[in-house]
Design a protein around this motif. Structure first.
Motif, PDB file in Angstrom:
ATOM      1  N   GLU A 123      28.678  -7.819  14.128  1.00  0.00           N
ATOM      2  CA  GLU A 123      27.822  -9.173  14.111  1.00  0.00           C
ATOM      3  C   GLU A 123      26.495  -9.123  13.228  1.00  0.00           C
ATOM      4  O   GLU A 123      26.284 -10.023  12.491  1.00  0.00           O
ATOM      5  CB  GLU A 123      27.431  -9.586  15.507  1.00  0.00           C
ATOM      6  N   CYS A 124      25.953  -7.879  13.573  1.00  0.00           N
ATOM      7  CA  CYS A 124      24.678  -7.837  12.623  1.00  0.00           C
ATOM      8  C   CYS A 124      24.725  -7.617  11.017  1.00  0.00           C
ATOM      9  O   CYS A 124      24.040  -7.802  10.311  1.00  0.00           O
ATOM     10  CB  CYS A 124      23.694  -6.757  13.438  1.00  0.00           C
ATOM     11  N   ALA A 125      26.013  -7.104  10.906  1.00  0.00           N
ATOM     12  CA  ALA A 125      26.233  -6.910   9.339  1.00  0.00           C
ATOM     13  C   ALA A 125      26.497  -8.064   8.773  1.00  0.00           C
ATOM     14  O   ALA A 125      26.293  -8.271   7.581  1.00  0.00           O
ATOM     15  CB  ALA A 125      27.497  -6.107   9.185  1.00  0.00           C
ATOM     16  N   ARG A 126      27.099  -9.473   9.452  1.00  0.00           N
ATOM     17  CA  ARG A 126      26.921 -10.621   8.975  1.00  0.00           C
ATOM     18  C   ARG A 126      25.622 -11.398   9.081  1.00  0.00           C
ATOM     19  O   ARG A 126      25.800 -12.611   8.968  1.00  0.00           O
ATOM     20  CB  ARG A 126      28.233 -11.347   9.104  1.00  0.00           C
ATOM     21  N   GLN A 127      24.614 -10.620   9.290  1.00  0.00           N
ATOM     22  CA  GLN A 127      23.390 -11.342   9.437  1.00  0.00           C
ATOM     23  C   GLN A 127      23.155 -12.205  10.870  1.00  0.00           C
ATOM     24  O   GLN A 127      22.360 -13.201  10.881  1.00  0.00           O
ATOM     25  CB  GLN A 127      22.902 -12.146   8.311  1.00  0.00           C
ATOM     26  N   GLY A 128      24.088 -11.874  11.751  1.00  0.00           N
ATOM     27  CA  GLY A 128      24.060 -12.652  12.949  1.00  0.00           C
ATOM     28  C   GLY A 128      23.307 -11.970  14.076  1.00  0.00           C
ATOM     29  O   GLY A 128      22.854 -10.675  13.882  1.00  0.00           O
ATOM     30  N   GLN A 129      23.179 -12.532  15.095  1.00  0.00           N
ATOM     31  CA  GLN A 129      22.706 -11.883  16.387  1.00  0.00           C
ATOM     32  C   GLN A 129      23.645 -11.715  17.713  1.00  0.00           C
ATOM     33  O   GLN A 129      24.731 -12.805  17.527  1.00  0.00           O
ATOM     34  CB  GLN A 129      21.359 -12.741  16.871  1.00  0.00           C
ATOM     35  N   GLY A 181      15.009 -14.758  14.734  1.00  0.00           N
ATOM     36  CA  GLY A 181      15.643 -13.598  14.169  1.00  0.00           C
ATOM     37  C   GLY A 181      15.107 -12.210  14.255  1.00  0.00           C
ATOM     38  O   GLY A 181      15.377 -11.349  13.607  1.00  0.00           O
ATOM     39  N   ASP A 201      17.808  -8.573  17.183  1.00  0.00           N
ATOM     40  CA  ASP A 201      19.136  -8.859  16.925  1.00  0.00           C
ATOM     41  C   ASP A 201      19.869  -8.793  17.974  1.00  0.00           C
ATOM     42  O   ASP A 201      20.977  -9.384  17.955  1.00  0.00           O
ATOM     43  CB  ASP A 201      19.498  -7.163  15.950  1.00  0.00           C
ATOM     44  N   ASN A 233      22.534 -18.791  15.073  1.00  0.00           N
ATOM     45  CA  ASN A 233      22.671 -17.440  14.674  1.00  0.00           C
ATOM     46  C   ASN A 233      23.501 -16.600  15.476  1.00  0.00           C
ATOM     47  O   ASN A 233      23.832 -15.501  15.188  1.00  0.00           O
ATOM     48  CB  ASN A 233      21.538 -17.100  13.732  1.00  0.00           C
ATOM     49  N   ARG A 280      29.780 -20.387  11.785  1.00  0.00           N
ATOM     50  CA  ARG A 280      30.545 -19.156  11.849  1.00  0.00           C
ATOM     51  C   ARG A 280      31.372 -18.951  12.829  1.00  0.00           C
ATOM     52  O   ARG A 280      31.096 -19.533  14.052  1.00  0.00           O
ATOM     53  CB  ARG A 280      29.526 -18.025  11.675  1.00  0.00           C
TER      54      ARG A 280
END
Length: 179
Positions: free
Chosen positions: A11-17, A66, A69, A85, A114
């Motif tokens: 999830e964090c690799a796609r800038q999510g939380q 943001g 994370d 996010n 997403r």
């Protein structure tokens, strides 16, 4: 641990939380510390309803902005939050929560455009637990989920302490006693 780490990193690799739901206040800080060890390069914080109002507000603002994370939280997040996010939720001990509550929690992710994910962890309680997960996978209709939850757990006491389970009195008996 490996599955949790992978879900968070994905999830964090796609800038999510990520929400990590852990519904016990007494050791939520230890669980947050454990999650932090799994993903040492990410920002992890925890939140629960017994925190001071200003501290809880600061953590929630940091998550919304943001700066955090992974938010390890009790079920206080189940209503009212709309963070587009946050697209992955991990629920620890999902078998301890009711079907309607799991449905509400699941609704906190996927608020944006997403793809979202909700991962349930818990002890295998057999056929009933598997059926609960099937219901959640099968429908997005809250009324259907609530009906299934009521059928599985019962309504509890109308005037008592129990929050679930089949009551001792029937409705007809209750109405008769009130005359």
């Amino acid at each position: 641990d490996e599955m949790v780490r992978e879900a968070i990193e994905r999830e964090c690799a796609r800038q999510g939380q990520v929400y990590y739901v852990y519904n016990r206040v007494e050791d939520i800080d230890e669980v947050a510390g454990h999650v932090q060890k799994l993903v040492p390069d990410l920002s992890v914080a925890y939140a629960h309803g017994q925190m001071r109002e200003h501290e809880l507000e600061r953590i929630m603002y940091d998550f919304i902005n943001g700066e955090i994370d992974v938010l390890v939280s009790t079920t206080i997040i189940e209503t009212g939050l709309d963070i587009s996010n946050a697209n992955t939720m991990i629920i620890h001990d999902a078998d301890r929560l009711g079907l309607s509550q799991l449905y509400q929690l699941r609704g906190r992710v996927g608020r944006g455009t997403r793809q979202s994910y909700c991962v349930f962890f818990g002890a295998d309680k057999g056929q009933v637990a598997r059926e609960r997960l099937r219901i959640l996978c099968r429908t997005g209709d809250g009324f259907e989920v609530a009906r299934a939850d009521l059928a599985q757990r019962g309504p509890g006491d109308f005037f008592g302490q129990r929050q679930h389970g089949l009551p001792q009195l029937g409705i007809a008996d209750l109405a008769g006693d009130m005359r």
